[in-house]
Write a protein that holds these residues in place. Structure first.
Motif, PDB file in Angstrom:
ATOM      1  N   ARG A   1     -37.429  63.813  15.254  1.00  0.00           N
ATOM      2  CA  ARG A   1     -38.597  63.879  14.365  1.00  0.00           C
ATOM      3  C   ARG A   1     -38.222  64.022  12.899  1.00  0.00           C
ATOM      4  O   ARG A   1     -38.903  63.475  12.035  1.00  0.00           O
ATOM      5  CB  ARG A   1     -39.563  64.975  14.803  1.00  0.00           C
TER       6      ARG A   1
ATOM      7  N   TYR B   1     -45.419  61.965  19.999  1.00  0.00           N
ATOM      8  CA  TYR B   1     -46.313  62.708  19.110  1.00  0.00           C
ATOM      9  C   TYR B   1     -46.372  64.199  19.446  1.00  0.00           C
ATOM     10  O   TYR B   1     -46.580  65.025  18.564  1.00  0.00           O
ATOM     11  CB  TYR B   1     -47.721  62.090  19.148  1.00  0.00           C
ATOM     12  N   ARG B   2     -46.146  64.524  20.684  1.00  0.00           N
ATOM     13  CA  ARG B   2     -46.205  65.948  21.076  1.00  0.00           C
ATOM     14  C   ARG B   2     -45.156  66.783  20.353  1.00  0.00           C
ATOM     15  O   ARG B   2     -45.277  67.991  20.272  1.00  0.00           O
ATOM     16  CB  ARG B   2     -46.107  66.112  22.595  1.00  0.00           C
ATOM     17  N   THR B   3     -44.099  66.139  19.840  1.00  0.00           N
ATOM     18  CA  THR B   3     -43.069  66.860  19.091  1.00  0.00           C
ATOM     19  C   THR B   3     -43.344  66.889  17.590  1.00  0.00           C
ATOM     20  O   THR B   3     -42.649  67.551  16.850  1.00  0.00           O
ATOM     21  CB  THR B   3     -41.670  66.237  19.309  1.00  0.00           C
ATOM     22  N   TRP B   4     -44.351  66.136  17.166  1.00  0.00           N
ATOM     23  CA  TRP B   4     -44.657  66.002  15.733  1.00  0.00           C
ATOM     24  C   TRP B   4     -45.389  67.242  15.237  1.00  0.00           C
ATOM     25  O   TRP B   4     -46.485  67.535  15.697  1.00  0.00           O
ATOM     26  CB  TRP B   4     -45.517  64.769  15.504  1.00  0.00           C
ATOM     27  N   THR B   5     -44.814  67.961  14.327  1.00  0.00           N
ATOM     28  CA  THR B   5     -45.435  69.201  13.850  1.00  0.00           C
ATOM     29  C   THR B   5     -45.681  69.195  12.349  1.00  0.00           C
ATOM     30  O   THR B   5     -45.929  70.230  11.747  1.00  0.00           O
ATOM     31  CB  THR B   5     -44.559  70.416  14.209  1.00  0.00           C
ATOM     32  N   TYR B   6     -45.591  68.016  11.722  1.00  0.00           N
ATOM     33  CA  TYR B   6     -45.742  67.952  10.264  1.00  0.00           C
ATOM     34  C   TYR B   6     -47.190  67.808   9.873  1.00  0.00           C
ATOM     35  O   TYR B   6     -47.996  67.327  10.570  1.00  0.00           O
ATOM     36  CB  TYR B   6     -44.928  66.786   9.702  1.00  0.00           C
TER      37      TYR B   6
END
Length: 114
Positions: free
Chosen positions: A22, A109-114
């Motif tokens: 990511r 997307y589940r790892t996207w934290t921005y």
């Protein structure tokens, strides 16, 4: 095939496909106008997506291919889905369609934290 290569299918990806974590993915898509595509369903897309992404549902068959035919094959395409599975399948399809370079978000997307 080992259990490891079965679980981590990216071992057998064509050279035109790269899986980015990511941090690297965010860095790459932040460098200006890129072809950023969310291959999840419209419902998933509407529940949240990466800013600037175009939604092209992987499950839409011929519509999927016709929508991608509007993109530039000689420029990189950045894909993601919910977990990384659909986007890897989509990436393989794009390479067969003639795209030169496809980047996929590891973990989706589940790892996207921005």
């Amino acid at each position: 095939m080992s259990i490891f290569s079965f679980l981590f299918k990216e071992q057998n990806l064509p050279d035109a496909i790269a899986i980015l974590d990511r941090k690297d993915y965010k860095s790459a898509i932040s460098k200006g106008k890129v072809q950023l595509v969310d291959v999840r369903t419209k419902r998933e897309f509407m529940s949240g997506h990466i800013k600037g992404a175009k939604n092209i549902d992987f499950f839409q068959g011929s519509s999927f291919e016709s929508n991608f035919s509007e993109l530039k094959k000689d420029q990189p395409v950045y894909l993601y889905c919910q977990s990384g599975n659909r986007s890897q399948k989509a990436a393989r399809k794009l390479v067969k369609m003639g795209f030169d370079k496809v980047y996929d978000l590891r973990g989706g997307y589940r790892t996207w934290t921005y």
